[in-house]
Structures are given as structure tokens and as C-alpha cells.
Design an enzyme around this catalytic site. Structure first.
Site, mmCIF file in Angstrom:
data_model
loop_
_atom_site.group_PDB
_atom_site.id
_atom_site.type_symbol
_atom_site.label_atom_id
_atom_site.label_comp_id
_atom_site.label_asym_id
_atom_site.label_seq_id
_atom_site.Cartn_x
_atom_site.Cartn_y
_atom_site.Cartn_z
ATOM 1 N N GLY A 15 43.053 42.333 43.820
ATOM 2 C CA GLY A 15 42.649 41.228 42.966
ATOM 3 C C GLY A 15 42.454 39.942 43.752
ATOM 4 O O GLY A 15 41.760 39.909 44.770
ATOM 5 N N GLU A 37 40.111 46.314 47.196
ATOM 6 C CA GLU A 37 39.578 45.697 45.975
ATOM 7 C C GLU A 37 38.069 45.954 45.947
ATOM 8 O O GLU A 37 37.419 45.969 46.992
ATOM 9 C CB GLU A 37 39.865 44.191 45.970
ATOM 10 N N ASP A 58 37.188 50.632 48.243
ATOM 11 C CA ASP A 58 37.715 51.513 47.206
ATOM 12 C C ASP A 58 38.979 52.222 47.689
ATOM 13 O O ASP A 58 39.025 52.783 48.784
ATOM 14 C CB ASP A 58 36.657 52.549 46.831
ATOM 15 N N CYS A 79 45.721 49.090 34.405
ATOM 16 C CA CYS A 79 46.579 49.315 33.236
ATOM 17 C C CYS A 79 45.793 49.659 31.974
ATOM 18 O O CYS A 79 46.389 49.902 30.923
ATOM 19 C CB CYS A 79 47.428 48.068 32.973
#
Length: 300
Positions: A15, A37, A58, A79
Site C-alpha cells: 500500500g 504492491e 505482484d 480483506c
């Protein structure tokens, strides 16, 4: 601590690199910071603040044999399939949340001294048990409302010893907005996409307690939920917009205990909101990492 050397960090689903920011604020020197990221917008934030970050792309394509020995591995696998906000959540079997198993593969290969994983507190008991069994530790549950003005219930799995629950610093939401009034002591959980800036958006906030709004009319703010809904029943979008506004990106930074301008000075509001909503709460992660002792690793 031997400050001539630094630790090697691997951060998956990095992130906006909140873990790197936490280490910097803790004065823990970094030798190499590897980040996985794929979203160009948070990468832009990371590279602005930490241009030495080594971007790996990735997570599924990481070859751990190409990395230096890792002292700390941090990850918060997606999530989306785990959160109770999803009506038909598929859990760890979902397309995005199943990337946890890639993180597990990498963790088993790099064997860091310390690791830290974060994910939503609303996941099912089944998924929580699967993760705990595979990692060999039970999670610590910390709500970000203890360290900042927003509710964010999170589970943290870590082998860092003696991690405690942070002391409640009692920061209230009203003290955290730039202007206007709020009708909650703490903000709702920060979402990657806020409620629409429309009459229906305000109705969604009031009826489902989703998203963030700041009220522009003090009297309206302190009315009951039922009275607010009654007052806007016959209003149009333009009339309702005079009663509230969305949170600014700077206010959302504050919700996540990020420094002013960390994201807002780099990204436009839409990608900025998404990047902040997907990030760690800085002070929660900083609290956990403050218990880590890298002396042995760094002096070897």
C-alpha cells in the site's frame, strides 16, 4: 542497536508503506525495504516518501531466492472476501483473500526473525482459526479507536513478544475535523469509497452507519437520527448538501493517524481515499513494532 547497519524488511500488499513510516518514526534503520504492491497510486505515495523502496510487483511472482535475509516481514492480505461488509463473503477461498496463502508461502521461505500480519476483526471464526493454526499464534485484537479518532477493529498475528494493547488516548472525532460538527464520538471505519455526496448518501450514513460525514448545520447535527431523516424527507440533493459534507482527505489521514499531507499532497481525492482506506493505522502498527528487538539480527 548497531546503527551502521539496518534491517531488511519485506512488506507484502504494501500500500502506502505505513510499516516503513512506522519504522522510520521508531528510529529503526532500514537497509533494504522490499515492497510488493500492484496499485500505481499507493506506489506513487511510497516512492515519493521513500524513493529507495525496492518494488517487487505482484506477490505471486516474488522469487524469494533473490532477496537478502529478511529481518521483518509485514503483510495484510486483502480483506475483501473476509469482511462482514460483504453479504456473500467467500473467506480465504475468495479470489482476493486467498492471496494469504501466497504470503504464507513467502513467510515460510524467507523465515524472518519477526513477522506481522493484519486483517479485519470481523472475519469468520473459521477463517480466523485457519490463519492462527497456519501461523502458529493467536491474534491480538486492537481497535484503532484506542490510538486515533476512528473505529477500525483489526486482528494482528505476530511473533513479536510481549505486545500489549495500546492505552486509550481518548482522541474524539470532533477535535479531528477541520470545521463543522459530527454526531459520533468516533468515526465509522474508513472505507475505500465513501457514501455519495447526495441525499441518498446521507440516508445511507444515517440508516446503516456507513461512511463519514461532517455536518455544516450544528442544530441539524445534534438532532436524533429519526429527526434528521424526517427533516430531509422532502429535500433534494442541493438542499441536503447544505447540511453536510464528506470528510476531506486530510481528515481521513488524521483518522489513520498519518502525517498531514502524507497522501493528500500527492494523490487526488478519489485515489487518495482508496489508498488511505486500504492502509494500516500508523499508530497501531507503530505500537506493535516498538516491541521488536532487532539487536541480535542487526549485529550478526
Amino acid at each position: 542497536m548497531n546503527t551502521e547497519n539496518g534491517i531488511n524488511v519485506l512488506s507484502l500488499f504494501d500500500g502506502i508503506s505505513v510499516a516503513q513510516l512506522a519504522l522510520k518514526q521508531l528510529n529503526i534503520p532500514i537497509n533494504n525495504y522490499y515492497a510488493s504492491e500492484i496499485d500505481k497510486n499507493p506506489i506513487k505515495v511510497t516512492q515519493h516518501h521513500f524513493p529507495g523502496t525496492i518494488q517487487l510487483g505482484d506477490v505471486r511472482s516474488i522469487d524469494t531466492s533473490e532477496l537478502l535475509p529478511i529481518d521483518l516481514m509485514v503483510f495484510g492480505s486483502p480483506c475483501q472476501d473476509l469482511s462482514s461488509l460483504r453479504k456473500n463473503r467467500s473467506g480465504l477461498a475468495g479470489e482476493k483473500s486467498s492471496l494469504f496463502y501466497e504470503a504464507l508461502r513467502i513467510l515460510q521461505e524467507v523465515k524472518p526473525k519477526y513477522y506481522l500480519m493484519e486483517n479485519v476483526g470481523s472475519m469468520s471464526k473459521r477463517d480466523r482459526k485457519i490463519i492462527s493454526d497456519l501461523l502458529g499464534v493467536e491474534p491480538i485484537q486492537i481497535n484503532s479507536s484506542l490510538v486515533g479518532p476512528a473505529l477500525r477493529n483489526r486482528l494482528y498475528w505476530t511473533n513479536i513478544p510481549n505486545v500489549s494493547i495500546p492505552t486509550d488516548n481518548k482522541i474524539i472525532l470532533q477535535k479531528s475535523v477541520e470545521n463543522g460538527w459530527v454526531d459520533k464520538r468516533k468515526a465509522n471505519a474508513i472505507l475505500t469509497k465513501n457514501v455519495p455526496y447526495t441525499r441518498n448518501g446521507l440516508i445511507r450514513y444515517l440508516t446503516r452507519s456507513i461512511g463519514q460525514v461532517v455536518f455544516l448545520d450544528k442544530d441539524f447535527c445534534y438532532e436524533s437520527k429519526e429527526r434528521k431523516l424526517e427533516l430531509i424527507e422532502d429535500m433534494n440533493d442541493e438542499e441536503v448538501k447544505k447540511l453536510f459534507r464528506p470528510f476531506t482527505i486530510s481528515e481521513l489521514e488524521n483518522m489513520q493517524t498519518l502525517p498531514y499531507g502524507y497522501v493528500s499532497s500527492i494523490l487526488k481525492p478519489t485515489p487518495g481515499r482508496k489508498s488511505i482506506g486500504n492502509s494500516f493505522t500508523l499508530d497501531s502498527v507503530k505500537h506493535i513494532l516498538s516491541h521488536a528487538d532487532f539487536n541480535t539480527t542487526m549485529d550478526e
